[in-house]
Design an enzyme around this catalytic site. Structure first.
Site, PDB file in Angstrom:
ATOM      1  CE  LYS A 140       9.568 -10.483   3.339  1.00 40.57           C
ATOM      2  NZ  LYS A 140       8.349  -9.754   2.220  1.00 40.57           N
ATOM      3  CG  HIS A 176      -2.969   1.754   1.893  1.00 38.60           C
ATOM      4  ND1 HIS A 176      -2.072   2.293   2.124  1.00 38.60           N
ATOM      5  CD2 HIS A 176      -3.038   0.720   2.346  1.00 38.60           C
ATOM      6  CE1 HIS A 176      -2.036   2.507   3.634  1.00 38.60           C
ATOM      7  NE2 HIS A 176      -2.092   0.891   3.734  1.00 38.60           N
TER       8      HIS A 176
END
Length: 164
Positions: free
Chosen positions: A94, A145
Site C-alpha cells: 500500500k 499485535h
C-alpha cells in the site's frame, strides 16, 4: 521525501482458522519467504509442518484434551507471526502504491528483525525494478499485535541527496 504510507489490520482468528485447515501450510509458504519460515521454525522450536500437524491432531481448537481454555502457546506464536508478516507485506505494498499482484508479490517482500528486533524490510531487486525504484528508497515498518488483531504501518521514503 515520503513516497507513500500504508496500513493494514488483520483479525487473528481468521488467520488461525485458515492455518488449521489443510491449506494452512501452503498459505504460509505463499506468504513467507524461506528466511522468514526459518525464523518462524526457530521461534517455534519445530518445523511448521510438525507444529501444524500436532495442533490439528490436538483437536478443532488446537488444544490438547484437558488443556485449559485459550489458545495454545505454539498456535498463538504461529498465528501472530504469520498474521504480522501478512499485515506488514500488505502495508508495504500500500505504501508503494501497487497492492499485491504483478508488480510485487509476497515473496518479493522480506521482513526480518535487525539485531535490536526492529522489523527490517527488504524488497527484491526484481520488484524494485518493476516499480522503477532505485537504491535511494527505504521502507520503514512497525508491526503490532493485540489479543485479537495484527497490524502494520509502513512508510516508503525516497532518500533525497544534495544532487537532487
Amino acid at each position: 521525501m515520503i513516497i507513500g504510507v500504508g496500513i493494514d489490520l488483520l483479525d487473528l482468528d481468521r488467520v488461525r482458522k485458515l492455518l488449521m485447515q489443510t491449506a494452512g501450510e501452503r498459505f504460509i509458504e505463499r506468504v513467507l519467504t524461506p528466511a522468514e519460515r526459518e525464523l518462524l521454525e526457530r521461534r517455534l522450536g519445530a518445523t511448521i509442518a510438525e507444529t501444524l500437524a500436532a495442533l490439528r491432531n490436538a483437536g478443532p481448537s488446537g488444544q490438547a484434551s484437558g488443556a485449559a481454555s485459550g489458545i495454545p502457546p505454539k498456535m498463538a506464536r504461529l498465528t501472530e507471526f504469520v498474521s504480522g508478516r501478512f499485515s506488514a507485506k500488505e502495508a508495504v505494498v500500500k505504501a508503494l502504491g501497487c497492492g499485491v499482484g504483478k508488480a510485487v508479490g509476497f515473496q518479493d517482500i522480506e521482513v526480518l528483525p535487525d539485531p535490536m528486533g526492529k522489523p527490517n524490510v527488504r524488497l527484491s531487486q526484481a520488484a524494485a525494478e518493476r516499480l522503477s525504484l532505485d537504491a535511494s528508497f527505504r521502507i520503514h515498518l512497525s508491526i503490532t499485535h493485540s489479543r485479537d488483531t495484527a497490524g502494520a504501518y509502513a512508510v516508503a521514503e525516497r532518500i533525497v541527496t544534495a544532487e537532487d
